[in-house]
Design a protein around this motif. Sequence first.
Motif, short mmCIF file in Angstrom:
data_model
loop_
_atom_site.label_atom_id
_atom_site.label_comp_id
_atom_site.label_asym_id
_atom_site.label_seq_id
_atom_site.Cartn_x
_atom_site.Cartn_y
_atom_site.Cartn_z
N GLN A 238 0.77 -2.92 4.33
CA GLN A 238 1.32 -3.83 3.33
C GLN A 238 0.40 -5.03 3.10
O GLN A 238 0.17 -5.43 1.96
CB GLN A 238 2.71 -4.29 3.79
N SER B 233 -0.13 -12.09 1.58
CA SER B 233 1.20 -11.49 1.47
C SER B 233 2.26 -12.39 2.07
O SER B 233 2.04 -13.05 3.10
CB SER B 233 1.21 -10.14 2.20
N GLU C 30 1.00 -6.49 -0.48
CA GLU C 30 2.45 -6.37 -0.64
C GLU C 30 3.17 -7.25 0.37
O GLU C 30 2.60 -7.63 1.40
CB GLU C 30 2.87 -4.91 -0.43
N THR D 260 2.72 -0.30 9.41
CA THR D 260 3.39 -0.70 8.17
C THR D 260 2.93 -2.08 7.73
O THR D 260 2.59 -2.29 6.55
CB THR D 260 4.92 -0.68 8.36
#
Length: 327
Positions: free
Chosen positions: A208, A274, A213, A204
Amino acid sequence: MTSIDDARRAPARTGRVVVTGGAGFLGSHLCTELVARGWEVVCLDNFLTGSPANVAHLMGDERFQLVRCDVTDFIHVPGAVDLVLHFASPASPVDYLQLPIHTLKVGSIGTGHALGLAMEKGARFLIASTSEVYGDPQEHPQREDYWGHVNPIGPRGVYDEAKRYAEALTTAYRTTHGVDTAIVRIFNTYGPRMRPFDGRAIPTFIRQALAGEPLTVAGDGSQTRSVCYVDDLVRGILALADSGEAGPVNIGNPSERTVLEIAQDVVAATGSRSRIDFIERPVDDPTVRRPDTTKAQELLGWAPEVQWQEGLARTVAWFRQELATSA
């Protein structure tokens, strides 16, 4: 210390092996390594959480066979079988929360079918259990003689109890029917072929970060995990399979780091800008998780060799390539 390359040059034994869940993340790495060591591999998978793409590189090898099979229905494998590795099961939170009944059936009915195959063939049997049998542990690090702290009716209970039942059934087949069994308790593992959306922290975070993100860290990120690179895990599993030991044996990295540290390392490894966002912590999310690997060291001569930064770099490179290809 024996490396994977050393083991390939001088395999302790070879034969015919059945790997249930062989097209999944861990199963596919096992199939790859077993073929490299000279085994004939029968890979069983229903592709519910696995994918034929994970074993596509083996399809041209005469020693490898892929069979679509749901172990909760029935398992029939013609011919001799020397080893059964039972790795079929939804394993990520996303999967077993969406498939709670199937998860319980794989751990109970599916394990019974896999054990029945091993008994029929006179094969050694190894089941992939999990650190989740320890639940949210009150003993740290976790030794194999710790009984755990598990909520059987919580959202994670379907996976935890499926594996605890599978361990009990495996032990019963050993003591009642004399089946040559082994139990490996797998701690958090990472590496190539993880699914970007499987809900586990490392894939994850990498997905991301590569997308620019925010990285979503549960709680304040102070909860700890030990993470083991998949090559090390496979080496430990096969050492146990070849040893004759019954277990259970913990296989995982005894080094511990916080979830927040893992997220920060992923940002650095990807070169991402990010930010890190903090979200609500899942129910029954373990506060600490780290294996005591003394048994693995003493019985199998096993210890992890791939350092976190090296393993993370390999995993990021794989994800970067996969995401670019899919795009």
